[in-house]
Design a protein around this motif. Sequence first.
Motif, PDB file in Angstrom:
ATOM      1  N   ASP B  12       0.830  -1.185   0.000  1.00  0.00           N
ATOM      2  CA  ASP B  12       0.000   0.000   0.000  1.00  0.00           C
ATOM      3  C   ASP B  12       0.875   1.249   0.000  1.00  0.00           C
ATOM      4  OD1 ASP B  12      -2.077   1.669   0.173  1.00  0.00           O
ATOM      5  OD2 ASP B  12      -2.572   1.243   2.265  1.00  0.00           O
ATOM      6  N   SER B 168      -5.536   2.930   0.733  1.00  0.00           N
ATOM      7  CA  SER B 168      -5.610   1.475   0.855  1.00  0.00           C
ATOM      8  C   SER B 168      -6.391   0.812  -0.268  1.00  0.00           C
ATOM      9  CB  SER B 168      -6.264   1.028   2.163  1.00  0.00           C
ATOM     10  OG  SER B 168      -5.623   1.612   3.232  1.00  0.00           O
ATOM     11  N   GLN B 169      -6.983   1.573  -1.135  1.00  0.00           N
ATOM     12  CA  GLN B 169      -7.736   0.914  -2.199  1.00  0.00           C
ATOM     13  C   GLN B 169      -7.169   1.202  -3.572  1.00  0.00           C
ATOM     14  OE1 GLN B 169     -12.012   0.574  -1.733  1.00  0.00           O
ATOM     15  NE2 GLN B 169     -11.789   1.831   0.091  1.00  0.00           N
ATOM     16  N   PHE B 193      -3.663  -2.372  -4.693  1.00  0.00           N
ATOM     17  CA  PHE B 193      -2.670  -2.974  -3.814  1.00  0.00           C
ATOM     18  C   PHE B 193      -3.132  -4.334  -3.337  1.00  0.00           C
ATOM     19  CE2 PHE B 193      -3.136   1.568  -3.422  1.00  0.00           C
ATOM     20  CZ  PHE B 193      -1.924   1.979  -3.967  1.00  0.00           C
ATOM     21  N   ARG B 194      -2.306  -5.340  -3.564  1.00  0.00           N
ATOM     22  CA  ARG B 194      -2.605  -6.684  -3.073  1.00  0.00           C
ATOM     23  C   ARG B 194      -1.338  -7.248  -2.470  1.00  0.00           C
ATOM     24  NH1 ARG B 194      -6.730  -4.762  -4.212  1.00  0.00           N
ATOM     25  NH2 ARG B 194      -8.290  -5.490  -5.695  1.00  0.00           N
ATOM     26  N   ALA B 195      -1.421  -7.623  -1.211  1.00  0.00           N
ATOM     27  CA  ALA B 195      -0.213  -8.089  -0.537  1.00  0.00           C
ATOM     28  C   ALA B 195       0.213  -9.478  -1.007  1.00  0.00           C
ATOM     29  CB  ALA B 195      -0.438  -8.103   0.970  1.00  0.00           C
ATOM     30  N   ASP B 196      -0.732 -10.255  -1.459  1.00  0.00           N
ATOM     31  CA  ASP B 196      -0.390 -11.626  -1.787  1.00  0.00           C
ATOM     32  C   ASP B 196       0.068 -11.748  -3.236  1.00  0.00           C
ATOM     33  OD1 ASP B 196      -0.995 -14.539  -0.518  1.00  0.00           O
ATOM     34  OD2 ASP B 196      -1.145 -14.540  -2.705  1.00  0.00           O
ATOM     35  N   ALA B 198       0.436 -14.270  -5.209  1.00  0.00           N
ATOM     36  CA  ALA B 198      -0.367 -15.161  -6.055  1.00  0.00           C
ATOM     37  C   ALA B 198      -1.599 -14.421  -6.576  1.00  0.00           C
ATOM     38  CB  ALA B 198      -0.783 -16.391  -5.264  1.00  0.00           C
ATOM     39  N   VAL B 199      -2.154 -13.575  -5.736  1.00  0.00           N
ATOM     40  CA  VAL B 199      -3.331 -12.815  -6.147  1.00  0.00           C
ATOM     41  C   VAL B 199      -2.942 -11.800  -7.228  1.00  0.00           C
ATOM     42  CG1 VAL B 199      -5.101 -11.204  -5.379  1.00  0.00           C
ATOM     43  CG2 VAL B 199      -4.496 -13.154  -3.952  1.00  0.00           C
ATOM     44  N   ALA B 202      -2.690 -13.604 -10.352  1.00  0.00           N
ATOM     45  CA  ALA B 202      -4.017 -14.005 -10.826  1.00  0.00           C
ATOM     46  C   ALA B 202      -4.767 -12.821 -11.428  1.00  0.00           C
ATOM     47  CB  ALA B 202      -4.815 -14.614  -9.673  1.00  0.00           C
ATOM     48  N   MET B 203      -4.538 -11.649 -10.875  1.00  0.00           N
ATOM     49  CA  MET B 203      -5.296 -10.500 -11.364  1.00  0.00           C
ATOM     50  C   MET B 203      -4.940 -10.154 -12.803  1.00  0.00           C
ATOM     51  SD  MET B 203      -5.598  -8.013  -8.094  1.00  0.00           S
ATOM     52  CE  MET B 203      -6.523  -6.756  -8.966  1.00  0.00           C
ATOM     53  N   ALA B 205      -3.886 -12.397 -14.899  1.00  0.00           N
ATOM     54  CA  ALA B 205      -4.423 -13.516 -15.669  1.00  0.00           C
ATOM     55  C   ALA B 205      -5.919 -13.360 -15.916  1.00  0.00           C
ATOM     56  CB  ALA B 205      -4.138 -14.824 -14.933  1.00  0.00           C
ATOM     57  N   THR B 206      -6.633 -12.818 -14.955  1.00  0.00           N
ATOM     58  CA  THR B 206      -8.080 -12.663 -15.137  1.00  0.00           C
ATOM     59  C   THR B 206      -8.432 -11.307 -15.737  1.00  0.00           C
ATOM     60  OG1 THR B 206      -8.289 -11.809 -12.909  1.00  0.00           O
ATOM     61  CG2 THR B 206      -8.673 -14.160 -13.204  1.00  0.00           C
ATOM     62  N   GLU B 208      -7.929  -8.424 -14.535  1.00  0.00           N
ATOM     63  CA  GLU B 208      -8.330  -7.401 -13.594  1.00  0.00           C
ATOM     64  C   GLU B 208      -7.218  -6.369 -13.454  1.00  0.00           C
ATOM     65  OE1 GLU B 208     -10.063  -8.870  -9.809  1.00  0.00           O
ATOM     66  OE2 GLU B 208     -10.311 -10.737 -10.907  1.00  0.00           O
ATOM     67  N   LEU B 218       7.532 -18.588  -8.477  1.00  0.00           N
ATOM     68  CA  LEU B 218       6.803 -19.827  -8.725  1.00  0.00           C
ATOM     69  C   LEU B 218       5.591 -19.612  -9.617  1.00  0.00           C
ATOM     70  CD1 LEU B 218       6.929 -21.230  -5.169  1.00  0.00           C
ATOM     71  CD2 LEU B 218       7.702 -22.435  -7.211  1.00  0.00           C
TER      72      LEU B 218
ATOM     73  N   THR C 258       1.755 -24.978  -7.060  1.00  0.00           N
ATOM     74  CA  THR C 258       2.708 -25.783  -7.828  1.00  0.00           C
ATOM     75  C   THR C 258       3.068 -27.089  -7.142  1.00  0.00           C
ATOM     76  OG1 THR C 258       4.420 -24.389  -6.882  1.00  0.00           O
ATOM     77  CG2 THR C 258       3.767 -23.931  -9.139  1.00  0.00           C
TER      78      THR C 258
ATOM     79  N   ILE D 151      -9.852 -18.543  -4.764  1.00  0.00           N
ATOM     80  CA  ILE D 151      -9.522 -17.647  -5.883  1.00  0.00           C
ATOM     81  C   ILE D 151      -9.187 -18.471  -7.126  1.00  0.00           C
ATOM     82  CG2 ILE D 151      -7.788 -16.031  -6.749  1.00  0.00           C
ATOM     83  CD1 ILE D 151      -7.690 -14.767  -4.041  1.00  0.00           C
ATOM     84  N   LEU D 156      -9.966 -17.695 -11.124  1.00  0.00           N
ATOM     85  CA  LEU D 156      -9.119 -18.107 -12.243  1.00  0.00           C
ATOM     86  C   LEU D 156      -9.770 -19.198 -13.068  1.00  0.00           C
ATOM     87  CD1 LEU D 156      -5.476 -18.210 -10.845  1.00  0.00           C
ATOM     88  CD2 LEU D 156      -6.288 -16.977 -12.849  1.00  0.00           C
ATOM     89  N   THR D 163     -11.136 -11.761  -8.462  1.00  0.00           N
ATOM     90  CA  THR D 163     -10.162 -12.337  -7.536  1.00  0.00           C
ATOM     91  C   THR D 163     -10.176 -11.624  -6.189  1.00  0.00           C
ATOM     92  OG1 THR D 163      -8.506 -10.826  -8.388  1.00  0.00           O
ATOM     93  CG2 THR D 163      -8.528 -13.027  -9.322  1.00  0.00           C
ATOM     94  N   THR D 250      -5.455  -9.303   3.620  1.00  0.00           N
ATOM     95  CA  THR D 250      -4.217  -9.376   2.853  1.00  0.00           C
ATOM     96  C   THR D 250      -4.471  -9.987   1.496  1.00  0.00           C
ATOM     97  OG1 THR D 250      -3.312 -10.009   4.970  1.00  0.00           O
ATOM     98  CG2 THR D 250      -1.803  -9.976   3.132  1.00  0.00           C
ATOM     99  N   ILE D 251      -5.156 -11.092   1.489  1.00  0.00           N
ATOM    100  CA  ILE D 251      -5.294 -11.811   0.220  1.00  0.00           C
ATOM    101  C   ILE D 251      -6.271 -11.114  -0.721  1.00  0.00           C
ATOM    102  CG2 ILE D 251      -6.068 -13.971  -0.804  1.00  0.00           C
ATOM    103  CD1 ILE D 251      -4.672 -15.418   1.368  1.00  0.00           C
ATOM    104  N   GLY D 253      -7.188  -8.050  -0.657  1.00  0.00           N
ATOM    105  CA  GLY D 253      -6.994  -6.610  -0.779  1.00  0.00           C
ATOM    106  C   GLY D 253      -8.161  -5.839  -0.217  1.00  0.00           C
ATOM    107  N   PRO D 255      -9.753  -3.411   2.360  1.00  0.00           N
ATOM    108  CA  PRO D 255      -9.119  -2.338   3.130  1.00  0.00           C
ATOM    109  C   PRO D 255      -9.586  -2.247   4.574  1.00  0.00           C
ATOM    110  CG  PRO D 255     -10.798  -1.440   1.700  1.00  0.00           C
ATOM    111  CD  PRO D 255     -10.780  -2.902   1.430  1.00  0.00           C
ATOM    112  N   LYS D 259      -5.289  -5.491   8.730  1.00  0.00           N
ATOM    113  CA  LYS D 259      -3.970  -5.310   8.144  1.00  0.00           C
ATOM    114  C   LYS D 259      -3.417  -3.947   8.553  1.00  0.00           C
ATOM    115  CE  LYS D 259      -1.284  -6.181   4.069  1.00  0.00           C
ATOM    116  NZ  LYS D 259      -0.601  -4.891   3.990  1.00  0.00           N
TER     117      LYS D 259
END
Lengths: 545, 478, 304, 304
Positions: B12, B168-169, B193-196, B198-199, B202-203, B205-206, B208, B218, C258, D151, D156, D163, D250-251, D253, D255, D259
């Motif tokens: 963020d 934060s958004q 902002f996305r902490a993860d 993998a997300v 994915a965003m 990929a989708t 978004e 990975l 994975t 997700i 996906l 997501t 976190t995952i 997002g 707000p 977090k």
Amino acid sequence: MAEHLLEIRNLSVEFHTATGTVKAVRDVSWHLDRGETLAILGESGSGKSVSSSAIMNLIDMPPGRITSGQILFDGQDLLQLPDEARRALNGCRIAMIFQDPLAHLNPVYTVGWQIVEAMTAHGTDHATARAEALRLVTRVGIPNPQASLAKYPHEFSGGQRQRLMIAMALAMKPDVLIADEPTTALDVTVQAEVLSLLEELKQETGMGILIITHDLGVVAEIADRVVVMNAGEIVESGETAEVYRNAKHPYTRKLIAAAPGKGVFHDPLPRAEAVLSVRDVVKTYSGFRALDGVGFDLMAGECMAVVGESGSGKSTLARILLRLEEPDGGKALWQGRDLFTMSPAELYKLRRDLQMVFQDPTQSLNPRMTVFQLISEAWIIHPEILPKPQWKARVAELLQQVGLSPAMAGRYPHQFSGGQRQRIAIARALALEPRLIICDEAVSALDVSVQAQVIELLDKLRREMGIAFIFIAHDLPVVRDFADHVMVMQGGKVVEQGPVREIFEHPRQPYTQRLLAAGLDPDPEVQAQRREARLGHPAAMQPGI
Amino acid sequence: QETGVRIVMGEDVDLLEPCMSTQSTIGAVLLQNVSETLTYLDVGGGTGLQPKLAESWEQQADGSWRFKLRQGVSFSDGSGFDAKDVKHSFDRAMSDQITCEVKRYFGGMTVNAEVVDDYTIDFKADPVQPILPLLLSLLSIVPEETPVEFTREPIGTGPFVLKEWTPSQQIVLGQRDGYWGEKPAVTSATYVFRADPAVRAAMVATDEADIAPSIAALDATNPETDFSYLDSETIYIRLDHSMPPVNDIRVRKALNMAIDREAFIGTLLPEGTLLATALFPPPTLGWNKDVQVWKYDPEGAKKLLDEAKADGVPVDTKLTLVARNANFPNITEVMEAIQQQLQEVGFNVDLQFYEIAEFQKLYSKPYPTDRGPMMATAMHDNSKGDPSFTMFFKYASEGLQSGISDPKVDDLITRASAATGEERAKLWSELQAYLHDDVVADVLLFHSVRFARVAPRLSWRPNMSTTSSLPLGEIGFK
Amino acid sequence: MTQTDILPDEPGFLRRMARMLWADKFALAAALFLLLIVVLAIIGPAWLDAAAQKQNLRGRNAPPFEWDRGWLWIMGADALGRPLLARIIVAAQNTMMVAAGAVLFSAIVGSALGLVAGYAGPRTSQVIMRLADVIMSFPSLLIAVIVLYILGPSVVNLIIVLAITRIPVYLRTTRAEVLEIKSRMFVSAARVMGASPARIIFRHILPVVLPTLMTIATLDFAFVMLAESALSFLGIGIQPPEITWGLMISQGKQYLTTAWWLSFWPGLAIILTTLSLNLLSNWMRIALDPVQRWRLEMRGRKHG
Amino acid sequence: MSSFIRKRVFASLISLLGLVVMVFFLSRLTGDPAALFLPVDATEQMREEFRQIHGLNDPLMTQFGRYIWDLLHLDFGESIRRARPAIDVVLEAFVWTLQLAVITMVLVTAAAIVVGSLAAFRVGGVFDRIASLTSLIGASAPDFWVAIVAIVVFALGLGWLPTSGTGTVWHWILPVGVLFIRPFGLIVQVVRGSMITALSSAYVKTARAKGVRSRPIIFVHALRNAMLPVITVIGDQAAALLNGAVVVETIFGFPGVGKLMIDAILQRDFNVVLAAIMVTALAIFVMNLLIDLAYLALDPRIRH
Ligand SMILES: Nc1ncnc2c1ncn2[C@@H]1O[C@H](COP(=O)(O)OP(=O)(O)OP(=O)(O)O)[C@@H](O)[C@H]1O
Ligand SMILES: Nc1ncnc2c1ncn2[C@@H]1O[C@H](COP(=O)(O)OP(=O)(O)OP(=O)(O)O)[C@@H](O)[C@H]1O
Ligand SMILES: [Mg+2]
Ligand SMILES: [Mg+2]
């Protein structure tokens, strides 16, 4: 065979327990017709409640099991009916008054709601049901009916709860009413009113009444026929008067012979220092005066009976004397020291001396403890009474003294009949060897033969060990046999007190006179005469019912 | 949405303060988009320092630097850009009323900005700073009117303005009219902002999001969209030379030889990770390509340890290997593997992970007095093209995170910092080799790589500068 | 009814419990599983520590169900090529120690305070309850950071941190039930007998509350096992190369898409442990309640 | 009743003050914000200036006095990180957290009560087994697993849901779904346990004798009696959500305040920590008050 309204054929019920199977009901058959009252008499624990529960589909199966028999209602076998059909019958066409009203009322709903539900469950609309509930509550003599509907079960006295149960059962004007000891907690005046209410309804709707009772007077008053049960079996049945006159089975004869109220009056004890002297006790529940200046003296070895109207504050007095509730005023000197101002530590030392048998036996027994544990807890708390190795023998002895089999020591409270639980509670009180026992309707659920045995035991303890008793009871014959001294209460006040003979033979206050007059005689013929006399003089009845 | 891009970031943005844009998250939004600098270091293109708001600069005889400013530039609030703005920007950043991060690069020197005329400004530094133009590539220029306190409405000369900021958004930048330079193809940018990680992957990929500048190695499985880039971070183990047994050079050598660096690459660390011989990445001034990575030689390490032991060095002492949690991906495994490798040659190593604040106490001076022999695994970032951003802090006797105190090192640092051109490069090269081969100052490990995922519709590739800024002007559409 | 002078000897408590356990096959399986976990927790580290720590980068993330490497690799290997099965077995000790420690600590302290708050006067109760409010609104991470800074990292402190935050739920649950139970008549009866407050609380009130507390505790077990790894990241408590299931899960987190097995097996271990504890506590709820006990006794009879 | 609430509010204010004092002093023992706000390479002089600007050099008591003084003027101080009023930062996030908590708890409560009650109605039946098993597995599975798998599957794989992020109703489904699972499992178990006891009591027999249908027997007669522990646990779980759902935030997002609070704690942004704790504590206090009122409303025997 003519069609009966309700007929039970060869019913057998057994229960599974850890120590083996209990055959509670064995091959029992009886029938009930329209407009008829059938009384089931019998030993406490003989299967009366269980067999009536079977009719209502209320036995938990498992652990209970109906091993044989039919229950025919209007010709169809209830045991073959699907659950939904039986549900529809329950409450609507067959209704039941339970033996132990406190446990059987839902503690978290107002009684009004519970009575209304008995009707709305069968399609009555809410407004009608409410009006009807108010009417019913008024009819069973609950004071201040409108406000009472909004109260919760724990705010009523034992007898009031019982009347609420009755009101609930009568709500749908059922075809069959099963009344399991409906009047044990009622004083005789109220009992008379309730019985006449039942009678009236019977006339009005042609309802068949199955009444389970220990009170031979009640049987004499309303039953057309009786069935006598012993140890799960029927030992005798027939017309009420016939059975009373010519009982064939030895158990029946024993029962009739044991009917109380025939002994000699106790003579007043020589005056001595009072162990307990109570003055001006006051207790109010949110503005309502449950106790209003109650006072009395009690000597060692003396038995004081407290009789009085249901709801007059008898149980409240008992609870206050034991400091289960705090009084709003007054004094209670126990051997010169005021119980009400005692510190918890002092009180703790005294606990052993003052014991109580509660009015609702089921609720007063911890459901997670066996009988052995319940009774021996006394000695855990007060180890000086009895060394541990003797516990088993003493428990066995106590159980036998109150007429229970020591073999039952391993069972839990829910596995007993109402009367058996009451005896467990008595045994527990005795285990402490106290100096004063407050018995709140301690023998009301016992059949007369057991009752006699227990009373005899208590009397022996009174004489030999000098135990004092405060004996709260509705059953005047028992009071007559057992008490030295009688205190009559009404509306939270003591209206009259004196030696038993004086009260019984020369009652001064109108209430006492009414009470004595309302007493029932076990002899059906005597009772029939009294009834006629009463109907001839309606003024004798309390107004407003 | 055609010409708008959506960028998903891992952290963020707390502030949008131009003087803080050296912080990577802030820089990614502001630098070269909203705020511009006098000079600009072209890391990706390799062309070195480029003019931006300054058109040219030269060092004067007294060592000060004179900058000629671009004319006809306006701020997004409409005001014109001139030397007074530059001076204000500099003074504001150096003020003791606010804590601007850029200030740290000007530590150990005093710099004065003097307005010569509207489009000329002098920077006078004491001691003389050969790399002042480079340092000024870190200073965002704000209008003169900007108050000396943190602002939440950044105004700059860049092609974009802040349109919307929902903390934060999301942050939305929109193109503005009147930008002096080339009009970018991108008309608006939305940052979320996305902490993860993998997300984030994915965003994209989708659909978004269009750009995820940092995703997990990975997850970088799609060669169409996923690109690796050197991120200028270097991983190393800082040794504390003040205590036995690490004060013995054989022990330090043994530490270096015990670690099989190659084995990590393509396993715990992504393919593309470089082995480090210096604490700054290769495209840095004075990079010495002759310095060789320590060879994995467990036997040699054992032998060195035995020798040291024979000389009475307490090699069995427990060494505490500390690391910061979640400092880089797979740190736990990497540290466990290193611990095992060290143990295999006979070190007694205890591994400890710490939260950042606790770690900081161990990593920076003053060190705890009861620390015992401690080895701190850390990451250092130098994308600025010059080793001076590294050397003093990490190796000078006075350096805040230095584990050594070596007069020759101190001397080289002083000289190199003052030198320019070839000379400077040579001195840095010398220092690099000296630290690595002779002092064996620390255990250098890796230059790490990162991965970005980019939507196929964009023609944009990440490079080393992507970690500190993300100029929207560089993004094109296919 | 035959009258005998001696009391019948009840079947021994343990035998009865055993028979009831046998009657509920789910609970039986749960008990056996827990027994296995306990045994592994005791012998695990001594037995398999070497195997669990042996790294082998070539065999990293080896997939599960490949028999040729030997039984230890049946669940696959982690990112450093260490056999997951061995690691799970070795981790059982730390995991169980921390989880059991934290859950027991919070449950015991919480319910003790709850009993006091419910039974004592309004003032004591008010103080305890407001304290619970404070704990409830204190973020666990902050407690962790504070404990870490003031007391320093250690397993005991980890347990304390994990336990503190869970105290309020036991406290509030216990108190609420005590308020109701103490108005029951059998409690009055015990008071009349002169039972001390301690006896009333522990013999009469606690058994009624206990099943609910056990239900909460069993699920807290899972919660604590997972939360513990989150605190490791502050440097408090269990640190790699020491392992717990929670740590294994969080390490395997990034491989979720994975190499799922890295966090799957330890996750499964946690799920199975929780499930077993819960099945056992549900069984216990019935076995210890005389009114419900027939459910097990009847079944036992039919089967046995 | 109103005197009860008044006393309660007073006591809560005292605990809030205690909380503030505790957090204020304890958190300041956990390290220097300057070390965290500024990069490692920052000079000591910069740190000094930073401390000066933020008043961190004053004696602790002075700082505290200033804080309380400001607080009395409803000034919660500035966030060091964000250079804006801490309370604004917190309230912005708390609005989201509150919505999330309320929505989730309403759904959880409704679902768990229905499922738990039905499970208790036929103990050991098929529905009981399935409901218990699935809810327990869900409740003991690591939440990030569930979140990531959700997700992967729904965004996906199937492309049904976004997501992460906020904006439309669809954005709420996954976060709420993930948050739903643990409280659901826990509450189902508590409801079930409590209902088993309630359904075997005498008043249920009365209801059956009155001819009441099964559904009202379960959900009206027995449930209300079984609710005491249930609402306590609901409260506990709601408090956990009010403290912030870190993993979900976190995952996805999202707000929320979880977090925010973690970041603030790790960054030692004390004003934000304090403001966040005060806001969530207030919410938790209010909730606990509501729960205590609910006890009174549910069980007349507790009113004395
Ligand atoms: N759940 C049970 N498990 C085991 N035995 C039981 C159970 N319920 C009742 N019994 C036994 O069944 C017998 C009959 O009980 P029941 O309640 O019908 O007696 P009762 O005739 O109504 O006696 P009372 O006049 O005392 O109420 C008793 O001996 C009792 O111990
Ligand atoms: N907790 C309570 N709250 C409000 N009113 C109560 C409460 N307990 C008892 N009362 C009222 O006090 C009065 C006296 O009750 P108590 O139980 O002492 O009567 P009792 O003489 O024992 O009657 P019974 O013979 O019917 O048992 C009753 O009118 C009852 O409604
Ligand atoms: Mg009975
Ligand atoms: Mg009474």
